[in-house]
Design a protein around this motif. Structure first.
Motif, mmCIF file in Angstrom:
data_model
loop_
_atom_site.group_PDB
_atom_site.id
_atom_site.type_symbol
_atom_site.label_atom_id
_atom_site.label_comp_id
_atom_site.label_asym_id
_atom_site.label_seq_id
_atom_site.Cartn_x
_atom_site.Cartn_y
_atom_site.Cartn_z
ATOM 1 N N ASP A 1 -8.306 9.607 -6.856
ATOM 2 C CA ASP A 1 -7.816 10.343 -5.679
ATOM 3 C C ASP A 1 -7.784 9.447 -4.450
ATOM 4 O O ASP A 1 -6.884 9.554 -3.617
ATOM 5 C CB ASP A 1 -8.733 11.541 -5.378
ATOM 6 N N GLU A 2 -8.776 8.578 -4.343
ATOM 7 C CA GLU A 2 -8.847 7.686 -3.184
ATOM 8 C C GLU A 2 -7.663 6.710 -3.163
ATOM 9 O O GLU A 2 -7.133 6.388 -2.105
ATOM 10 C CB GLU A 2 -10.167 6.905 -3.206
ATOM 11 N N GLY B 1 -0.195 7.734 -0.663
ATOM 12 C CA GLY B 1 0.447 8.798 0.106
ATOM 13 C C GLY B 1 0.512 8.479 1.590
ATOM 14 O O GLY B 1 1.405 8.942 2.306
ATOM 15 N N ALA B 2 -0.452 7.693 2.060
ATOM 16 C CA ALA B 2 -0.499 7.339 3.487
ATOM 17 C C ALA B 2 0.446 6.187 3.816
ATOM 18 O O ALA B 2 0.571 5.809 4.975
ATOM 19 C CB ALA B 2 -1.931 6.978 3.882
ATOM 20 N N TYR C 1 -10.450 3.339 5.142
ATOM 21 C CA TYR C 1 -11.013 4.457 4.367
ATOM 22 C C TYR C 1 -11.851 5.375 5.253
ATOM 23 O O TYR C 1 -11.996 6.567 4.985
ATOM 24 C CB TYR C 1 -11.826 3.945 3.171
ATOM 25 N N LYS D 1 -2.911 7.808 7.280
ATOM 26 C CA LYS D 1 -1.492 7.586 7.588
ATOM 27 C C LYS D 1 -1.329 7.162 9.048
ATOM 28 O O LYS D 1 -0.560 6.246 9.365
ATOM 29 C CB LYS D 1 -0.678 8.848 7.284
ATOM 30 N N ARG E 1 -14.615 9.317 -6.733
ATOM 31 C CA ARG E 1 -13.273 9.926 -6.719
ATOM 32 C C ARG E 1 -12.216 8.836 -6.622
ATOM 33 O O ARG E 1 -11.280 8.939 -5.824
ATOM 34 C CB ARG E 1 -13.150 10.873 -5.519
ATOM 35 N N CYS F 1 -2.575 4.295 -10.632
ATOM 36 C CA CYS F 1 -2.722 5.335 -9.590
ATOM 37 C C CYS F 1 -1.710 5.249 -8.452
ATOM 38 O O CYS F 1 -1.912 5.844 -7.399
ATOM 39 C CB CYS F 1 -4.137 5.326 -9.037
ATOM 40 N N ASP G 1 -7.562 9.793 9.723
ATOM 41 C CA ASP G 1 -6.202 9.986 9.234
ATOM 42 C C ASP G 1 -5.643 8.629 8.803
ATOM 43 O O ASP G 1 -5.264 7.809 9.637
ATOM 44 C CB ASP G 1 -5.361 10.606 10.375
ATOM 45 N N ARG H 1 -4.699 7.278 -4.674
ATOM 46 C CA ARG H 1 -3.493 8.091 -4.434
ATOM 47 C C ARG H 1 -3.394 8.507 -2.968
ATOM 48 O O ARG H 1 -2.313 8.575 -2.396
ATOM 49 C CB ARG H 1 -3.489 9.320 -5.361
ATOM 50 N N ARG H 2 -4.550 8.734 -2.349
ATOM 51 C CA ARG H 2 -4.550 9.087 -0.919
ATOM 52 C C ARG H 2 -3.942 7.943 -0.098
ATOM 53 O O ARG H 2 -3.159 8.161 0.813
ATOM 54 C CB ARG H 2 -6.003 9.360 -0.474
ATOM 55 N N MET H 3 -4.278 6.702 -0.462
ATOM 56 C CA MET H 3 -3.745 5.551 0.275
ATOM 57 C C MET H 3 -2.251 5.346 -0.027
ATOM 58 O O MET H 3 -1.483 4.976 0.849
ATOM 59 C CB MET H 3 -4.535 4.283 -0.066
#
Ligand code: DX5
Ligand code: ZN
Length: 220
Positions: free
Chosen positions: A18-19, A25-26, A199, A205, A15, A57, A203, A21-23
């Motif tokens: 997504d991984e 976003g954080a 990772y 963030k 993924r 990304c 959480d 983009r998750r970072m």
């Protein structure tokens, strides 16, 4: 302001987009992209094609080339859209030339030092690099424990850069977590790579916010 660079090495490879983009976003600043060739280091990781996709990304890519003869691949990683390209001082006979090549390709140029490498090798390329990467583990694998003896090297590089009026980034890579970050920032780190701890955090963030707060507390 401390920069945080999550290492893709610790992400879920099924993924990857997504991984990343998750970072983003954080609140991460860069994506740390570890390139391993099975020769300079025992492990093999990712190449320039994935870097090109990763660069779309949401985070600028900080490519850490743990490969022999890195000058052979500098242009490929620059074309892939990487913002920072770091080569190991131990991996090239012509560090000065490699740094010039990186800048000529339009990227920020970094020099990485293995735990046993003296910071002295930076002295005659001061002004030719934008980032010094201090390895606090032996490169090749994520999830290792920080080698405490390497922290002194960060202080020595901080002193060398300040003495020369050089504002290069000092990036620290290996065993970074919310317990080790304060001493690394106190020693002079301005950018921290975090792989398994970030990772793996429940959480991301909160992890990044904690390090930013630790950095702020140090300034006030
Ligand atoms: C190690 C790599 C690191 C690694 C860090 O060779 O250069 O970037 O992913 O991982 P952690 O943070 O788990 O030590
Ligand atoms: Zn790395």
């Amino acid at each position: 302001m401390i920069k945080i660079a999550p290492s893709l090495l610790a992400a879920d490879y099924l993924r990857i987009g997504d991984e990343i983009r998750r970072m983003a976003g954080a609140g991460a600043d860069y994506l740390h992209y570890d390139v391993m060739d099975g020769s300079f280091v025992p492990n093999i990781s990712f190449g320039q094609d994935l870097a090109k996709r990763a660069a779309t990304c949401g985070l600028p890519v900080d490519a850490h080339l743990m490969i022999v003869n890195p000058e052979k691949y500098v242009d490929a990683f620059a074309e892939a859209g990487c913002k920072i390209i770091t080569v190991h001082a131990e991996a090239t006979n012509h560090l000065h030339r490699a740094l010039q090549q990186i800048r000529a390709a339009g990227c920020l140029a970094g020099v990485a030092l293995n735990p046993a490498t003296s910071p002295e090798c930076l002295r005659y390329v001061l002004g030719d690099f934008d980032l010094a990467l201090v390895m606090t583990v032996n490169p090749g694998f994520g999830g290792q424990k920080l080698i405490p003896g390497c922290v002194k090297k960060i202080t020595e590089i901080r002193r060398m850069l300040d003495g020369a009026g050089c504002d290069a980034i000092i990036e620290v890579d290996g065993g970074v977590n919310t317990d080790t970050a304060p001493m690394l920032m106190k020693a002079g780190a301005t950018m921290l790579v975090a792989g398994s701890a970030l990772y793996g955090a429940p959480d991301a963030k909160a992890f990044i916010d904690t390090i930013r707060r630790q950095s702020d507390d140090m300034l006030h």
